[in-house]
Enzyme design. Sequence first.
Site: not given
Length: 256
Positions: A57, A59, A61-62, A115, A134, A172
């Site tokens: 996805h 985001h 941090d991805h 998410h 996530d 995570h």
Amino acid sequence: MSELSIRQFPCLSDNYGFLVHDAASGETATIDTPDPDRILAEAKAAGWTITQIWNTHHHFDHAGGNAAIKAATGARIVAPAYERDRIPDIDQPVSEGDSVRLGGIEAKVAFTPGHTSGHIVYLLPGEHVAFVGDTLFALGCGRLFEGTPEQMWHSLSRLAALPDDTVIYCAHEYTQANARFALTVDPDNAELQAYAAGVDAKRARGEATVPTTIGAEKAANPFLRAADPAIRARLDLADAGDVAVFAEIRRRKDSF
């Protein structure tokens, strides 16, 4: 016999990076790009060259390290077609039912909104492995930043239908906090009690609680257990639908 290797390592404050390597072809994929410097260093330490980026996805941090890793390696970016407007320079946009290959290893793409609106996961049925981003966490699930409870419940139910021995790589290290919450909605679950105790022991030793398995999560993760009578009774939702029960569990976790 599979020649798949998976290298897992911590990134940022609580992310995990994953490198997936097919020895026969020499190909390596990074699952998301939370910390490009760490990912490149881990690949170098393993003697692997990253040839693909598989995003779950958009985001940061991805997918935030995509450009740096592509610049360093020339890797192809595979990412959800549903989020092509939010992930730059996708080489291979993928959707529900598509296949991605890493040498001789095949991954199937499953659309798991909740998410984010375009989240996908990578299922490797031949390896009994899934990279779930996530969507699903050990004893938890992702926050509903863009999707609805109905979407997320459907997405989680799809994952719960995988074989129990499917190894789940979630993105995570949230498990200890998730366990504390899970015990508030399902306190008499012996499987959960044992799981939570094991998590505390692992974290005390500085060990990861990821990966997990679908079987372990079905037995202990309240976000997969909306139909359980004990959880329903504790939430005073004995006659509610599964989506409503799931939504209440998620609401409580958001303010826990």
